[in-house]
Design an enzyme around this catalytic site. Structure first.
Site, mmCIF file in Angstrom:
data_model
loop_
_atom_site.group_PDB
_atom_site.id
_atom_site.type_symbol
_atom_site.label_atom_id
_atom_site.label_comp_id
_atom_site.label_asym_id
_atom_site.label_seq_id
_atom_site.Cartn_x
_atom_site.Cartn_y
_atom_site.Cartn_z
ATOM 1 N N PRO A 176 0.827 -1.206 0.000
ATOM 2 C CA PRO A 176 0.000 0.000 0.000
ATOM 3 C C PRO A 176 0.859 1.254 0.000
ATOM 4 C CG PRO A 176 -0.887 -1.604 1.537
ATOM 5 C CD PRO A 176 0.428 -2.156 1.050
ATOM 6 N N CYS A 177 0.417 2.254 -0.767
ATOM 7 C CA CYS A 177 1.272 3.429 -0.979
ATOM 8 C C CYS A 177 1.561 4.192 0.306
ATOM 9 C CB CYS A 177 0.654 4.363 -2.007
ATOM 10 S SG CYS A 177 -0.994 4.954 -1.577
ATOM 11 N N GLN A 178 0.713 4.030 1.355
ATOM 12 C CA GLN A 178 0.996 4.716 2.619
ATOM 13 C C GLN A 178 2.356 4.301 3.172
ATOM 14 O OE1 GLN A 178 -1.746 3.007 1.706
ATOM 15 N NE2 GLN A 178 -3.344 3.275 3.227
ATOM 16 N N PHE A 212 5.055 4.154 1.745
ATOM 17 C CA PHE A 212 6.184 4.859 1.152
ATOM 18 C C PHE A 212 6.229 6.343 1.507
ATOM 19 C CE2 PHE A 212 4.930 1.477 -1.860
ATOM 20 C CZ PHE A 212 6.052 0.691 -1.709
#
Length: 500
Positions: A101-103, A105
């Site tokens: 999930p992009c969170q 990064f």
């Protein structure tokens, strides 16, 4: 151990073994289905959401409850392979796929990524990095021949960082050749304009250049998609090779290719659901939508190539009836949906609703029954017709689809309301059904979703389109098998030259 494991895997594949996939953050299995269609073996998956994990198990390991259990990414690789009876974790998988999930990064930064790579416990100091850390640990522990990572385009410009480049730096330090690019699903036969970042890495013992698959379909993408792409690529335009050393230009898309698959190409054969009629006769009611009422499949006079694929997908053929062709209960909005034009968004819908409210007041006025302005009855009538959202704050909340274009990006938010995809057929006057959303995401009719309507919509919106995954899987398979064949020929040649 890892070097020895790599050599054993190469030898196994050289002897005709199938490529084995571990799908991390697997969701319901969009990547898995694409890789399976390309000839890979789906050995295991890790997914925390119970409904998505069960969906994955039902479709890829039916009857084996071990594969249907939700698992946290913190599950150690050795524990995973022991629970599933797959042997030593370093030998169990040939390729790892998935999209943290992009969170995970958010503004981690190049130095932090290096720290995470070198110190597996670093996530205790920076929780944002935890999911990425665990992903890296699986790569480190399982020694795959190849890695595929999928994420949103913003991964190329997230908080001022090109996270994809930073991922490549870390994998490069682990002896992998990497490359990443942006691909749109509509250019690969999916009836949806969905732009995503794809990163591929191969072990250097096998491949020294990453190649992405050529486009198969043509569409001139709307300005919004080109604008988002430009923002994502903004960092790469800087005069700093370190920002884009591993970036691969997207494959060219030619107008000479077949046109993109449209929404009507994809879902036009499915049984019609007249929402207003269903509401009037009581067949559509408030409450959870379970997949327990079969609707007979229609037999259209003409069937598109895409529909035929969805009905006849190997291993997932359509049955005589559909059980997940279910829609949302939105009684206030069905008459409004019928009046909207393709492409209309919330501001247009709001103006249309205001007009409908005025018409309703006029009818009551003629009968001498109109409520006084701003009275309780006046506001009650308005609430029955006009949506409550401010059109200035929610301009993109609604959109009526075009029949002759691919759908706009399906998101997990479908699990909440579905207004982003109002059916193009005004006669049906509704949002998409679960099966229609699945079709637009390229899930075949025989693919089963666990849970009720809302979890199914969320699973579909979160997934990688299987057809997109299949095209990428075929490219990875071709490069790996070419490298392995070359490695085998080289050994044979060396062996022959030695006089043995």
């Amino acid at each position: 151990m890892n070097s020895r494991a790599i050599q054993q895997k190469i030898a196994r594949l050289g002897a005709g073994g199938r490529l084995r996939v571990l799908d991390l953050f697997s969701g319901c299995g969009g990547l898995s289905l694409g890789f399976k269609a390309a000839g890979f073996e789906i050995s295991a998956a890790v997914e925390l959401d119970p409904d998505a994990a069960r969906t994955h198990g039902l479709n890829f390991h039916p009857g084996d409850e071990r594969h249907a259990r939700p698992r946290d990414i913190k599950t150690k690789p050795s524990v995973l392979t022991e629970e599933l009876g797959l042997g030593h974790h370093a030998l169990a998988f040939d390729i790892i796929v998935g999209g943290p999930p992009c969170q995970a990064f958010a503004r981690v930064g190049r130095s932090k990524l290096r720290e995470i790579a070198d110190h597996p416990e670093a996530f205790r100091h920076d929780p944002r990095a935890r999911l990425y850390s665990e992903y890296l640990q699986y790569v480190e522990a399982c020694a795959p021949l190849a890695v595929l990572m999928e994420n949103v385009p913003d991964m190329l410009n997230h908080g001022g960082h090109n996270i994809a480049e930073e991922v490549c730096e870390v994998l490069g330090s682990r002896e992998y050749t990497c490359g990443y690019t942006l691909l749109n699903a509509a250019h690969y036969g999916v009836p949806q304009m969905r732009s995503r970042m794809f990163l591929i890495a191969y072990h250097r013992n096998l491949v020294d250049q990453v190649i992405f698959p050529s486009a198969t379909h043509w569409i001139d993408l709307p300005p919004g998609y080109e604008g988002s792409r430009a923002v994502a690529l903004k960092l790469l335009s800087a005069n700093d090779d370190a920002r884009s050393a591993h970036y691969c230009k997207s494959p060219l898309v030619s107008p000479e290719l077949p046109p993109a698959v449209t929404a009507s190409d994809a879902i036009g054969d499915l049984p019609k659901i007249d929402a207003r009629k269903a509401l009037a006769d009581g067949s559509l009611k408030r409450g959870a939508r379970r997949f327990d009422e079969p609707i007979p499949h229609t037999a259209p006079e003409k069937i598109t190539e895409y529909v035929r694929l969805m009905r006849e997908w190997s291993g997932y053929p359509a049955s005589a009836s559909l059980t997940d062709h279910v829609i949302r209960y939105l009684p206030r909005d069905y008459p409004l949906f019928a009046r909207l034009e393709p492409g209309d968004q919330y501001p247009e819908a709001y103006l249309c609703a205001e007009k409908m409210f005025e018409e309703a007041l006029a009818k009551l006025q003629k009968r001498g029954e109109a409520p006084g302005e701003n009275s309780a009855a006046w506001w009650e009538l308005r609430a029955e017709i006009v949506p409550p959202y401010d059109p200035g704050k929610f301009p993109n909340k609604w959109r009526k689809m075009w029949s002759d274009q691919p759908a706009r990006t399906l998101l997990a938010h479908l699990g909440k309301d579905g207004y982003s995809h109002i059916h193009y057929d005004s006669g049906q006057a509704r949002t998409l059904s679960v099966r229609e959303a699945a079709r637009l995401q390229s899930f075949p009719d025989g693919f089963v979703f666990s849970g009720t309507m809302n979890p199914a919509f969320r699973q579909i919106g979160n997934a990688v389109p299987p057809l997109m995954a299949k095209v990428i899987a075929e490219q990875i398979s071709a490069q790996l098998h070419a490298a392995i064949s070359g490695s085998v020929r080289k050994k044979v040649s060396v062996g022959g030259g030695s006089g043995r």
